[in-house]
Motif scaffolding. Sequence first.
Motif, PDB file in Angstrom:
ATOM      1  N   VAL A 183      83.263  61.513  12.088  1.00  0.00           N
ATOM      2  CA  VAL A 183      84.673  61.839  11.841  1.00  0.00           C
ATOM      3  C   VAL A 183      85.546  61.489  13.034  1.00  0.00           C
ATOM      4  CG1 VAL A 183      84.362  63.653  10.110  1.00  0.00           C
ATOM      5  CG2 VAL A 183      84.211  64.227  12.544  1.00  0.00           C
ATOM      6  N   GLY A 184      85.122  60.479  13.792  1.00  0.00           N
ATOM      7  CA  GLY A 184      85.899  60.107  14.974  1.00  0.00           C
ATOM      8  C   GLY A 184      86.368  58.670  14.899  1.00  0.00           C
ATOM      9  N   LEU A 185      86.771  58.176  16.046  1.00  0.00           N
ATOM     10  CA  LEU A 185      87.202  56.788  16.178  1.00  0.00           C
ATOM     11  C   LEU A 185      86.627  56.286  17.497  1.00  0.00           C
ATOM     12  CD1 LEU A 185      89.143  54.562  15.001  1.00  0.00           C
ATOM     13  CD2 LEU A 185      90.811  55.393  16.638  1.00  0.00           C
ATOM     14  N   TYR A 186      85.769  55.284  17.414  1.00  0.00           N
ATOM     15  CA  TYR A 186      85.127  54.726  18.605  1.00  0.00           C
ATOM     16  C   TYR A 186      84.273  55.738  19.362  1.00  0.00           C
ATOM     17  CZ  TYR A 186      88.445  50.956  17.787  1.00  0.00           C
ATOM     18  OH  TYR A 186      89.156  49.943  17.210  1.00  0.00           O
ATOM     19  N   GLN A 187      83.754  56.794  18.660  1.00  0.00           N
ATOM     20  CA  GLN A 187      82.940  57.746  19.396  1.00  0.00           C
ATOM     21  C   GLN A 187      81.656  57.106  19.926  1.00  0.00           C
ATOM     22  OE1 GLN A 187      83.667  58.187  16.155  1.00  0.00           O
ATOM     23  NE2 GLN A 187      81.964  58.952  14.971  1.00  0.00           N
ATOM     24  N   HIS A 188      81.202  56.017  19.251  1.00  0.00           N
ATOM     25  CA  HIS A 188      79.984  55.357  19.710  1.00  0.00           C
ATOM     26  C   HIS A 188      80.230  54.551  20.984  1.00  0.00           C
ATOM     27  CE1 HIS A 188      78.038  56.770  16.160  1.00  0.00           C
ATOM     28  NE2 HIS A 188      78.932  56.191  15.387  1.00  0.00           N
ATOM     29  N   ASP A 189      81.500  54.334  21.331  1.00  0.00           N
ATOM     30  CA  ASP A 189      81.830  53.650  22.582  1.00  0.00           C
ATOM     31  C   ASP A 189      81.982  54.635  23.729  1.00  0.00           C
ATOM     32  OD1 ASP A 189      81.980  51.177  21.306  1.00  0.00           O
ATOM     33  OD2 ASP A 189      84.057  51.502  20.723  1.00  0.00           O
ATOM     34  N   VAL A 190      81.973  55.911  23.413  1.00  0.00           N
ATOM     35  CA  VAL A 190      82.208  56.905  24.469  1.00  0.00           C
ATOM     36  C   VAL A 190      81.058  57.903  24.564  1.00  0.00           C
ATOM     37  CG1 VAL A 190      84.703  56.724  24.388  1.00  0.00           C
ATOM     38  CG2 VAL A 190      83.604  58.368  22.914  1.00  0.00           C
ATOM     39  N   GLN A 191      79.849  57.420  24.258  1.00  0.00           N
ATOM     40  CA  GLN A 191      78.684  58.288  24.366  1.00  0.00           C
ATOM     41  C   GLN A 191      78.535  58.769  25.803  1.00  0.00           C
ATOM     42  OE1 GLN A 191      77.146  59.319  21.895  1.00  0.00           O
ATOM     43  NE2 GLN A 191      76.767  57.799  20.329  1.00  0.00           N
ATOM     44  N   GLY A 192      77.923  59.889  25.998  1.00  0.00           N
ATOM     45  CA  GLY A 192      77.674  60.371  27.355  1.00  0.00           C
ATOM     46  C   GLY A 192      77.960  61.840  27.500  1.00  0.00           C
ATOM     47  N   LYS A 193      77.843  62.283  28.737  1.00  0.00           N
ATOM     48  CA  LYS A 193      77.959  63.712  29.049  1.00  0.00           C
ATOM     49  C   LYS A 193      79.309  64.284  28.635  1.00  0.00           C
ATOM     50  CE  LYS A 193      77.367  66.921  32.889  1.00  0.00           C
ATOM     51  NZ  LYS A 193      77.354  67.064  34.357  1.00  0.00           N
TER      52      LYS A 193
END
Length: 720
Positions: free
Chosen positions: A460-470
Amino acid sequence: MNEEIIKQIANELNITESQVKVTLEMLEEGNTIPFIARYRKERTKGLTEEQIKVISDAYLYQVNLLKRKQDVIRLIEEKDLLTDDLKAKIMNCTKLVEVEDLYRPYKDKKKTKATEAIKNGLEPLAKMIMSCPLKGDIDNLASKFINDKVKDVKEAIEGAKYIIAEWTSDNASYRKYIRNYMYKNGILTTKNKKDAKDDAKTYEMYYAYNEPLSKIKPHRILAINRAEKEDVINVKIDVDKEKIINYLMQKMIKNEKSFCASYLKEAIEDAYKRLIFPSVEREIRSELTEKGIDSAINNFGKNLEALLLTPPMKEKVVLAFDPGFVNGCKLAVIDKTGKYLDSTVIKPFVKNITEEQLKKYKLEVVALIKKYNVDIIAIGNGTASRQSEQFCADLIKEYNMPCKYVIVSEAGASIYSASKIGVEEFPDLAVEKRSAVSIGRRLQDPLSELVKVPPEGIGVGLYQHDVQGKKLSESLDFVVSKAVNSVGVNINTASPSILKYVSGLKKNNIDKIINYRNKHGKITSRDEIKKAKLLSDKTYEQAIGFLRITEGDNVLDETAIHPESYDVALKLLDKLGFTLKDVGTNKLIECLNKVNKVKLKEELVTDEYTLDDVIESLKKPNRDPRDEMPQPVLKSDILSIDDLKVGMKLEGTVRNVVDFGAFIDIGLHDDGLVHISKISNNYIKHPSDVLSVGDIVNCYVIEVNKDKEKVSLSLINPNE
């Protein structure tokens, strides 16, 4: 606790210093954010969980910033180069980048053209050139520095220019000006690469694109970054370099008539091109990316919270329908409590299927519906979803079934089905059937089911796979924790997956609760939890208000009232002439609606926040904030893109809210898009100002593209 930092945070958040101070004190004492927000409102003056988290994060940033300032001061002092003025400048910095700018000239450098020139004894020449002398000439000046490592005048001048270029680049004041100038006046420009592969033309709009840095939207930054990473485009920042070089010349060339002026200009141009611009460009793009990431995480968090707080479809027998083509559709029946009853696999969408085979599959589903008195069919929204919807709509109509269907997000269901949690829950079920059960349970209790999936696995996000991490993980965990604690958890039925988000609970506490339940059966009171020593005193204080016991020994145990306030609740009931048996009755509700809260607060010796919470809980002991949200849209018939006409009014469910608009499920294969400009007649900064995931909205068709199967929608009534 640093008073200056507290003052700064208070100013930034527009709250009092005492609110910041008391919040930080409670956090240091080991109190959790949900506990402080819910049960210490009188101390924080009603700060929300978000505000408390901002205070916590801001303080941590400021503490780290202060530590870096102190480290930099120490490192410069060790070189015996620290002045009172420099120390004051470092201590006055508000950002880490400003501290690093001031430290740059004093850093131990790797081998550079400038360090080599300094080694060769050319630093005095660089200083002479920078002083802009009027008498003499460059040859005479430079010839004094010829040695065994500097062959001639030309080499001496070249080396001196390298030193001047590095000094220029290391000047904190110049860098700050240039960074600000580039931010305000720079243009981010993108161009497609010659041999780029972008068959789906995903990044077509960025093949030749430019936008001012000051205006670029966060989602575009992340899209550009992704296109660049995939080798589709080149990215650069365009800026008027002449203005920057002129600024540096005005600052550095003390006398334009000096015979050194032209050499100084060459050094400045070299500094800008070779050192300053590439470095500042990286810094700016890094900062833009950080803003993009923060925006994406914030947007994802809002959508996730809305999804988690989707109202449960209580007391319904569900037929979960996990769609698929070649491998078939996985079906599972779950009872009103979420218990697995039955399952099967049907393949109605394989090639060359006969009418007879299709009818056989329909009858198989009809038999399940009749056998278990199914109320609702929950269809996953993945591959073959709309074909499955058509299949279910047809059989409901053909066989006059007394049930309806609803489309459910299946994002992360496959992650759950193969996870340790899924295996432990259903060791005898195949992976795909576990996935179907998860889809069905999401309808019955979205929160309890979705907590079993890593937050970033819920789409349910936008570009969440580009901002993976802690950063993403911590932010989403906070959102899930907030949702779980706002609803409360039934300690007798809660899974370890949901218990781990309860305020204060750790793995050892959860293990004790589960083992105790298995050994002793149902826990009948909050007091029993204390006596059985399932929680330490501090953990009990932090968690107990969020752990509910339904149909137990004490009706207050199923409310959000903390045991520390039970005496307030009992005194209030007694004062009004009621007992615990009256909690939740219309008679008590009517009486509580008329009470004088100001007078009661004094008589009960309590604060307004606690009194309000007690009154609301006595009115509705099992209050669930999700009950106030719109229920999912149930259907019995299907919509085709061929049915759509411009101007048509439809009812839809908001599936995702992004920076540029929202995706709305109107019953087609793909969700329709409503652009931010079509959400409201009034100006809105972000679609989330108006819309949330799960909202049921009326929308109007404004464009239908049958070739691309895309529909554009508007929430603005064209007739108004």
